[in-house]
Every structure is written in C-alpha cells, then in structure tokens.
Design a protein around this motif. Structure first.
Motif, PDB file in Angstrom:
ATOM      1  N   TRP B  31       0.861  -1.176   0.000  1.00  0.00           N
ATOM      2  CA  TRP B  31       0.000   0.000   0.000  1.00  0.00           C
ATOM      3  C   TRP B  31       0.892   1.218   0.000  1.00  0.00           C
ATOM      4  N   ALA B  32       0.271   2.371  -0.080  1.00  0.00           N
ATOM      5  CA  ALA B  32       1.024   3.523  -0.534  1.00  0.00           C
ATOM      6  C   ALA B  32       1.196   4.651   0.469  1.00  0.00           C
ATOM      7  N   PHE B  33       0.863   4.406   1.734  1.00  0.00           N
ATOM      8  CA  PHE B  33       0.919   5.569   2.613  1.00  0.00           C
ATOM      9  C   PHE B  33       2.340   5.916   3.021  1.00  0.00           C
ATOM     10  N   ASN B  34       2.521   7.217   3.268  1.00  0.00           N
ATOM     11  CA  ASN B  34       3.593   7.695   4.106  1.00  0.00           C
ATOM     12  C   ASN B  34       4.984   7.147   3.857  1.00  0.00           C
ATOM     13  N   THR B  35       5.748   7.834   3.102  1.00  0.00           N
ATOM     14  CA  THR B  35       7.180   7.581   3.152  1.00  0.00           C
ATOM     15  C   THR B  35       7.841   8.873   3.570  1.00  0.00           C
ATOM     16  N   THR B  36       8.834   8.754   4.398  1.00  0.00           N
ATOM     17  CA  THR B  36       9.484   9.952   4.902  1.00  0.00           C
ATOM     18  C   THR B  36      10.027  10.748   3.726  1.00  0.00           C
ATOM     19  N   TYR B 198       2.805   2.003  10.246  1.00  0.00           N
ATOM     20  CA  TYR B 198       2.067   0.891   9.635  1.00  0.00           C
ATOM     21  C   TYR B 198       0.713   0.703  10.317  1.00  0.00           C
ATOM     22  N   LEU B 199       0.740   0.634  11.634  1.00  0.00           N
ATOM     23  CA  LEU B 199      -0.486   0.321  12.368  1.00  0.00           C
ATOM     24  C   LEU B 199      -1.454   1.496  12.369  1.00  0.00           C
ATOM     25  N   LEU B 298       3.643  -5.980   9.099  1.00  0.00           N
ATOM     26  CA  LEU B 298       4.251  -5.068  10.078  1.00  0.00           C
ATOM     27  C   LEU B 298       5.769  -5.216  10.092  1.00  0.00           C
ATOM     28  N   LEU B 299       6.217  -6.457  10.118  1.00  0.00           N
ATOM     29  CA  LEU B 299       7.663  -6.684  10.189  1.00  0.00           C
ATOM     30  C   LEU B 299       8.339  -6.318   8.867  1.00  0.00           C
ATOM     31  N   GLN B 300       7.674  -6.625   7.762  1.00  0.00           N
ATOM     32  CA  GLN B 300       8.255  -6.229   6.478  1.00  0.00           C
ATOM     33  C   GLN B 300       8.408  -4.717   6.393  1.00  0.00           C
ATOM     34  N   TYR B 301       7.390  -4.006   6.840  1.00  0.00           N
ATOM     35  CA  TYR B 301       7.403  -2.554   6.708  1.00  0.00           C
ATOM     36  C   TYR B 301       8.441  -1.908   7.618  1.00  0.00           C
ATOM     37  N   SER B 302       8.579  -2.465   8.811  1.00  0.00           N
ATOM     38  CA  SER B 302       9.449  -1.813   9.787  1.00  0.00           C
ATOM     39  C   SER B 302      10.865  -2.370   9.773  1.00  0.00           C
TER      40      SER B 302
END
Lengths: 643, 643
Positions: B31-36, B198-199, B298-302
């Motif tokens: 999904w596409a939210f929020n990248t610094t 993520y959450l 969650l783990l993949q994203y973080s």
C-alpha cells in the motif's frame, strides 16, 4: 458533565469519518516531511468488506459484508448496524423465503454483534437521510449471523448517559462505545502519532523508554513504592523520567523524547490520576528559545485540523507580570478583567479597610472590573465572592458598583471624593453597570485573591448568559522568569526549589546564587493553555559544582542520593534542557471534556480505584511473603502510635 | 560478549549517517501511505549549525559551529570532535594570535564538551581519510568554548570495553556514548516509529494506553504488588494488558495497539528484565490468518533496510511437528539436523538400551545426525552431551560414528546387522564423519532431549569453526495448533492453560472440550525468530458461556476474579484476537546483541538492580506508613515460620 454526550441517541447520530480520511491537512509547514499519502485501510485482515460508515451512492450494487452492533431494530424491517465508523441501515427482506433471516435478526437483542452480507441499494425516494453520511443507501441483507448475543446490560443503553459516573466506570466497556469516548481516544491516538512524526521523522528525536521501577527521589513524597525481593528494599514509581532524560543527554543521545507513563500518589485530588502520561522531551545544546520554538512547532503540526490553525510564536509573560495582572502563574488570557493597580487612587484615602494594610510590606491596592456585574450578579454573589476570598486567602474585598447614572455605589465611596471616584473609574476602565472589586494588602495575597475572583466571577457571568471565554479558542501562553527558589511555607528561613533542583539559574542572576539566592530567577518555562498549566520545563544545570552548591548549600539536601547524577555532570555533560507536556490535560482541553477521565480509556476514580475490576484489592499474606512486607492493619497502627 | 563493541577505538571509526537520511526505503509495499519525504533536520533549535557527521567536500568554505565531545587530541594541532552523528577533525591554528584558542582546546581533557566555530577546509592532499565519512575535510577553528570539562572518568575510556558489565552499568551514561548502544537505541526508536506508521496510519489502529496499576490476575504469581492507601489493598503491575485489550474490543475500539510496558517479577532469571516492552495488538472480527498477515506486513514494513528484505508469508509449523522435528516449540530453522524417527530400524533390535523403553507409552526411537561430528567433536564432547541429556531430561543418549570407511562405530552397532546399519545411515542421511545421536523412550522426552542436543552440538561445531547458522539470516516461523491445556506438572490429573485461559479452541476441536479437553487444540500462534519466541497470540473466546465453562469446569479456577470480563462477554462482544511481540528480544536479535540489556537504555542487572542509582533501596518506615505496610525482616520471618 458532558454537555454533548450523544449516546445512541438517534439514527441521525453523525459519526465523523475521521480515520478513513487523512485527518489533518496542515496549513503552515516550515518543513516538508511526511504527509499521510493514503487513507488507512480499515477493512484488511478482517471479516468485513466495508465499515458501517463508508457506503455511499457510488457503492450501489456492490455486495458487502458488514460487522457491527445492533443499534436499533424496527418493525422487523429495518436494522441499524453500528461500528466505530458509523451507522448503516440494513433492510430485511419480507418475503417468506427470508423468514429465517428475519427471525435471526429480529430475535437478536439490541447491542448484539452481527455479521451481515447483502447488496447496497439506494434508499427509496424521500427516505434518504442527509444527516447520516450513509443516508443515501441501505444494505439489503442476504445472509446474517449473530456473532454474540447481548444477554446482559446493566440498564437500557439509551439511559446510560443519565447514569452516574461510578456506574459508567464500572461498565467502562459500554461507555467506550459512546461517540464521545471513541472520538476522544481516536483523536488522542492521532495527535500523539503526529507528535511522533514531528519529533522522530522531522527532527531526529530518539524515542527512548526509561525505567519505571526506580529509586525514591529526594523529597519524592508522592511516589508509590514497590517492594522488591530484597528485604526492606523498595523500588519507586517515578513522577517523571527527569534523571534519566538528563543522563541520556550526558550519554550523548542528543535528542530524546518519550510518551512517558508517570506516577503520582496524590490521594484523592479531584481530576488527577495515579498514573498519567507526559510527552517528555530533552535536547542537548539548546536554550530556552529553542525549546519554546520546538514545542510551538510540535503543537502546530499535531493540532487537529478541525480546531483551527495555531499561531506561533505563543505570547510570553513573566511570572511577576502574570501574578500582577492575572493573580496566577497560569493565566487564562481568553478574557480581560485584568488586575489593575489602584494604589494611587487610594493614596490619600483614610478608611479602616485600607488603613490596616498600609504598613504591611509590599502593601498595595488592586482592583478588577467585572463587566456588567451590576446587571448579572446579585448581592449574594458579591458576598460569596468576598467569603471565598476571606476563606481561601484571608483577604477582605470591597466592591463598588458603577450605576447607570454614573455614580459609584460602595461602602468605600463615601471616603472618596469625586475626583478620586473618577480616577478609579478611569483606572479600571469601568463602564456603566460594571462592578469593581477592590483589595488592599500584601502584593501576592491581593493579586492571588483577585485572580481567583476574576475566574469565579467569569464563571458566574457565563452561568447568567454573558459569554466571556470563547470555548473554541485556544490561548497558549509561555510563563517565564520564575523564581528559582521559594521560601518554605513551614519554615520561611529555608528555601525550596520552585520546580526542581535541576533547573539552571538565569545567567544574569547567577551571581546572586551566592549572595541572595531567593532573588535568583530560573530558566524555567511553563506552557499554559486557557488557564491550565499543560507543560513545564527548564534549561538544566550542567555543571556539577553549581548543582552541588544548590543541593547542599541552598537547599540543604542530602546530595548523596544524587551522587550518580553529580558524577555524571563531571564526565562531559552537554548543556541541555527540556520540557514535559501533560498529555491527558492537553487532550482534555482540546476535546472540551469535563475531566481527564474522558480522555483515558480506563481511568481510576478520584479515590484511585478501578471500579470495573475492583482494584486495588486484598492480597493473600503468602503472596506478600517474597517481598518481605506485611500489612499493618489500622488497629495495629493505632496501637503502635499510642505506645 | 559483544564481538564488535567498537568504542572509541580509532579515528577511522565509522559512524553511519543514519538519522540524517531517510533510513529505510522499503522495497515491497502493498500500500502507498507515508514515506518519509525529507531527512530529519538535526540542527534546528540548537547552538550547532552542523553535526559532527555531515560535512563533506561540498561544504568547504562554510563557516560552521559544531558541538561535541573531545574524542582525541594530538600534538596541539588536531582535535577530533564527536557527536551522535560522527566525527569531525578540528585543526588548531598554530600562529601566536591563536595561542589562547590552542590553550583552551589542548587543556580540555578528553570527553570534555566543547563548541567550536570555524571554516570548513579541504584536507591537504594525502591526508584524506576515506574510511571516515567526513574524512575529506577538517574545520579550521576560529573560536572555541569548553562547555563542560570532563573532570572525572572511572577509567580510561579506551579501556571501557574491557571492563565488566557491572561497571559499565554503573556508568551507563558513559556506555551510552558507545557506537553500539547509540546504534541499538536509534534503530529501536526508528523501527518502533515504522511500526506505528504501519499500524496507525496504514491500518487505522488506535494507540490506547492501558493502566499499569491494576488488580492481581488469577494465578499471576509473578506480578509485583504496589501498596495503596487503603489498608491491606494492593495494586498489581500487570504482565500484559490482556484484559484491557479484550475489553477495548468489547468497547468497540475495533483495532488497538500499544507499545506496552509490562512487568514480571522473575527473580534472577538470566537475560530477563523486571520491566519489558511489548508491541501489543488486538483486532475485532479477525481470524488467525488475519493476525498473521498483519504481523508479517508489520515486520516487512518496519524491518531495517540494511538487514535485507523479509519474505512473507512466513512458514508455519504445528506444535506437534515442531516437537517431533526440532524437539522444541521454538525451532531454529536456520539449520537442519532435524530429528528423525528411527523406530523402524530398531524394531527388532534387542539391546538393554532400547528394551527398557519398549513398554513405555508412546515409546519411540529417534536420532539426529551431527554433520562432521566425528571430525569436530571429541569423545568428551559426546560424553558431555549425554550428561546434559541425562541431567536435564533424564534421557540416555547413544551415539554412532560413521567413520570415513563407511563403518558405523557405536556401542549400539554390535546389536545391529549390516542391513539395519545401512538403514539407519539412510534414514538419518548420514555422511562420512557424521555422528548420529540415538535416543529411545517416551516421545516427548526423547524429542526434547534431542532438540536440546541439536542446539548444543551446533554451538560446539560453530566453536570449532564449522558454521551452521547464518548470523545474518532471519528465519521467522509460525508455530500453531498448540494444545489448549497441559497436564499440571504437580498434579497430572488437573489441567492448566497452555498459554492463558482466554484462548479460543480450534472450531474443529470445540466438541472435545466437554469430553476430552486435553485433546483440544487452541487458536494460539507463536512467532519464532531464529529459535527465539518473539511473539505469541491467539483468537480469544468471545462467548461468556464457553469462557465460564473453561474457567470453572476445566481449569477449576475462581471465575469470580474475572467477573467483569465474563459480564462483558455477555454484553455484545465481537470475535477478536491479537498478539504481542517482545520488543526487547526482537531488537536484540536484529542488532545481534548478546543480551537484551544492550537494547535497553537503563537495564537492570540480572538481580533486578539498577547499578547506577542503586535501586531498589531502603525506605524510611514513616514513608511506608501511608501504605499500611511494614517490612518483615528475615529474622522475624524465620521466627514466624518456626512458630
């Protein structure tokens, strides 16, 4: 009491679609990081395909699965399903083949949890509900399953709002279903998330968790103790991570923050909680202006859009001025009624009321002007204001009424000549029908009393329908230049820290430390919002010698208890400072809740009890054994103190 | 021991430029939210204009202000300044007019904090340091100020790494300056921030803070108690927010998470902490697969980019298979050496070693094959493995060595004919120089013993230089289908919960609850990483009747203590489930630290002490008075138990 506690009130109850939309589009950004790019996906990983708040005309024809609570059931035809996102109307087919479906859904009590699958259809013409976000559609149910039948409610849910708070806390899980609590907790979560983005992603702060099982701090009388397995030794639940945040700076972490759980045992103070949360921040190589700018940016960035933009920099006022003008170090600047010095008016006036204070040190005469007081306040109101002042501050108050004919009516007025009367009216900027409260005596006492009466009379005026304070306005204010030390109440020959012993003196006052410490101002700053202290911090002492001098010589405390910190300050300590914001209070003010209990998921009662689980509770003696403690029952205590 | 604890080791020590760059550019995003969007601004609000890690050739000519610690000083000409971002070389002018500057900087002891202003210049040809990110430049100092002179160090900093851990914990603020601890704490902060994104932003989870002053949970023997002001009544510091998270679901919060502080009093267990942190998650309307997919995402994203991408879904294994193949419910799947059933081989073999187990229930013969064991393990190693098995599991082990000529050498081998020998070799897939360990007896005991020996012999082989487990590999594994109940060790006629009494049975096993509860499997899932349990969760019971049956009839517990939860389950409880990840352990494994103490800012010693502040500590009796407790000193305890 919550004025707007809409709980299960009607079908048109409007759930805001907050979480599904980027909830905050900031206006003023001074930097460019991170804006939520896509709405949160609320339907992944779960049985539903849609929430109860999101279906619109554009979805007509879709087959959807919804999960939620039965809010309402009508004539075996309609069902209103509720979840955290909103309400959706479910329509039950009336044909014979759907009789089983009808039975399942109509037999389920209100507040039962069901899963329904069906087709989104347009509501018939004339039956749309524009006040309901999903009011254009309904879902024609095909299959339904009762996931949990609501067998037991302590009372009719629609009466819940009328119940007393104790009952609502006992059934907190029901109260949590209310729109208001859902909104409060979600806003809190989102605002804290924004703060983290600002601090962590925006400015490189490191979120560090510090221990809560720590050691009693010197003078930490309000700290809970936790018995350890070592006989006679106790941990302490700290009131703040103060020592740790300073040690992190000495450890080179540079920028620390934590949403920190803190503990304070205050017995039964109203609207306090034994555990509370602060946004805890510390920076190296920073000064007071740096921390203030950081916090202004933090609040601007995290501020809920619907509350309007915040302007920065926030105004600033010195402690002395705040006391003189508002009679408090946490002024509510949303309204005037400032304290005015009228000493000059009364310079030559001889009355008993004034005479007895003439010789007091720092003696002064001050006044506030209550707008339209003569029209809205009755004689007994003015009497009760005077009573309050006498009982809380031992301060006599005299009042003057400026009547519509321009004359000043007062016990005082007979002692004033016309010119003095006019001067008083001019000085306090009184208009017709205003009431002027006058107090004479020592500066601090007079100001404190008038500051209190300023708030009390504002309450009274607002009760009578004269709005003074805009409840949608947010007036932030920095209060600065606090004294570093205060005279101890129980022994005015000794000094105690105005805030804590780690606050650095103002550089310009440093020389006074060794000669007149009571005159030293500290690099402390409080953040005040609408008359509530919501944060405080300081630049810290980073010099071991100065810290030791203050602890040992000024405060006469046992510096041995802080040996580790003093040693650390001699091991390469950067200049540093920080702040802590009281999160519960801040959120409470933003959402306009009457109590911090309304922004905490599972609050304690004012006696510190969890009314749902009945904590604290008795513990078997054998469970205390490993901790080498035993209960001293009151009878034994009485016996011991009698001996 | 930290293998790579580089502490102030040399000028070429390479600080990674982490915080100043978007530290994580994700590879796979669903999904596409929020990248610094922009790097964190590390220099705003403070005295410096640059950190010590960021200057490059492109900055030559700039006037900069740096703040940091003196890492090194050489011949009155050079100074190396350190901060959390890196090292910068400062060059001191040698002309007479700068003599004061030189004195100030050269007199300051190492680890003093200084602020210098100067001009960025290129290093002379041949003097650049390619191993140092700032190695192309140096800063020619114009003004310098010593902000804090380092007067006291417990020892030479360069020797710090050699000091024992107790000393390092006593001077934790010095240890925190090490590259390793800075990295660990920053990675932890960043990874948690990513999890929150993520959450919270990705999937609409609500971050809810739950109380830590709660009530003792039934059977919560490891809970710290906190005396309250009500005589004899205690709060308890909970081991997890289990009840609260379930009540939040019943309260309609739908998706909850919290980075939750938890407490467990385990006395002196190695590498445990009395307070620890878990990523605590709960969802409504979810099943086991939903939670697993959430956590994988969650783990993949973080996941830290530099550790390589994670593949999902993670493999899954049943509890029974994990026990049979790895002898444990937390298998390290980075290497083979699986347990093999060799019962068939030994079916007709008559030895005393086997004979005595033949009649045991569930009797079996199992083996593991230690690759190259004959070359790397000595006789005494094999003996000590056998000793370990006997002492920990009361399990005899027999070993066979497959020598290079293909013959099988063993006490056992004389009982085996050639065909049986070949079959054994084939079954365990043994090669030349392998050692086969054989155990016979009850299934669980045999598997547990071999599982332990599998890990022990892997340790031995690795010590001898035969790498088996890739230390840079991260093998996640779900372990599922746990039994819902276990036989109580102290009374095998009674059952206890395998995890906790709120876990729902597998739907297919539900009917067994009433007939053979010991056979019921639960909807519980553990997440294992490289042989360590880093998380566990379950789908919960959301039916009051079933919950009460399990508490009262199966577990024979006092359901009165959970009255509020049972009542809540009858008030419209959605199906729900969740998980908790052990954050300390997870970060510890990711950074490859030897102990969770290395990923916690201020850890306790294994005896639960804070060696820096000396907590826990004695408390004056009068400070205990408001809490109605007194210390039972050991002599008094002895007397009491003698009576």
């Amino acid at each position: 009491m919550h004025k707007m506690r809409l709980l299960y009130s009607s079908l048109s109850l409007l759930f805001p679609r907050r979480a599904a939309e980027p909830w905050c589009k900031r206006i003023a950004r001074t930097w460019a990081f991170n804006t939520t790019a896509a709405p949160a996906d609320l339907n992944r990983f779960v049985a539903r395909t849609k929430t109860c708040g999101e279906l619109r005309s554009a979805d007509v024809g879709q087959e959807v699965t919804l999960c939620g609570w039965i809010q309402y059931q009508r004539r075996g035809q309609f069902l209103v399903l509720r979840d955290f996102q909103g309400l959706t109307q479910i329509i039950i087919p009336q044909d014979e083949s759907a009789s089983h479906l009808k039975k399942v859904l109509c037999d389920a009590p209100v507040e039962s949890v069901v899963m329904v699958t069906g087709t989104v259809v347009s509501r018939p013409p004339g039956q749309t509900n524009p006040r309901m976000p999903t009011g254009e559609i309904e879902v024609k149910v095909k299959t339904a399953e009762v996931l949990n039948s609501c067998k037991k409610l302590p009372f009719e849910m629609k009466d819940f709002v009328k119940k007393n708070e104790a009952l609502r806390m006992q059934y907190r899980y029901l109260d949590l279903r209310s729109v208001q609590l859902q909104q409060n907790l979600r806003l809190r979560s989102q605002m804290v998330m924004r703060m983290r983005e600002y601090l962590c992603n925006g400015y490189g702060f490191v979120d560090v968790e510090t221990p809560t099982l720590f050691k009693k701090t010197p003078g930490g009388a309000k700290e809970f103790v936790v018995p350890s397995r070592e006989p006679g030794k106790f941990y302490s639940l700290p009131q703040s991570p103060q020592q740790f945040k300073q040690l992190l700076m000495i450890g080179g972490l540079d920028r620390y923050f934590q949403v920190a759980r803190c503990y304070r045992d205050e017995g039964s103070k109203p609207d306090r909680q034994p555990e509370f949360t602060q946004i805890d921040i510390e920076m190296s190589f920073v000064d007071q202006a740096g921390i203030q700018a950081l916090i202004e940016g933090l609040l601007q960035y995290s501020w809920p859009e619907e509350k309007g933009a915040l302007e920065a920099p926030f105004p600033s006022i010195s402690y002395n001025e705040a006391l003189a003008v508002y009679g408090t170090d946490k002024p509510d600047t949303r309204f005037g009624m400032k304290i005015v010095d009228v000493s000059d008016v009364f310079r030559n006036v001889e009355t008993e009321f004034l005479q007895k204070f003439r010789n007091e040190p720092h003696s002064t005469v001050k006044a506030i002007c209550i707008p339209q007081g003569a029209r809205h306040l009755q004689k007994k109101d003015l009497e009760s204001l005077n009573e309050l002042s006498k009982s809380q501050f031992n301060q006599e108050i005299s009042h003057c009424i400026l009547s519509s004919d321009g004359s000043l009516n007062s016990r005082l007025s007979r002692y004033l000549n016309e010119e003095q009367k006019l001067e008083l009216i001019r000085t306090v900027l009184a208009n017709k029908d205003d009431v002027v409260l006058v107090a004479a005596g020592g500066h601090k006492k007079v100001c404190s009393a008038l500051g209190k009466l300023r708030l009390e009379s504002a309450d009274l005026l607002e009760e009578r329908g004269l709005p003074l304070r805009d409840s949608s306005a947010f007036h932030f204010l920095w209060v600065v230049d606090f004294p570093l030390f205060l005279l101890k109440e129980e022994n005015p020959n000794e000094l105690e820290s105005a805030h804590h012993p780690f606050t650095a003196p103002l550089p310009s006052d440093e020389h006074l430390l060794y000669t007149e410490p009571a005159k030293v101002r500290g690099q402390h700053y409080d953040l005040v919002l609408n008359g509530n202290e919501i944060g405080g911090g300081s630049i810290r002492i980073h010099n071991a010698k100065q810290q030791r001098f203050i602890l040992e010589t000024v405060l006469k405390e046992d510096s041995e208890l802080l040996f580790h910190l003093l040693e650390a300050l001699d091991s390469g300590a950067p200049p540093h400072g920080g702040i802590a914001l009281g999160l519960d209070r801040l959120i409470c003010l933003i959402v306009g809740a009457p109590s911090i209990r309304d922004v905490i998921a599972f609050p304690k009662s004012f006696k510190g009890r969890d009314l749902m689980s009945n904590a604290p509770d008795y513990v078997a003696p054998e469970e205390l054994e490993p901790y080498h403690v035993q209960v001293t029952w009151p009878s034994a205590e009485a016996k011991a103190s009698a001996n």
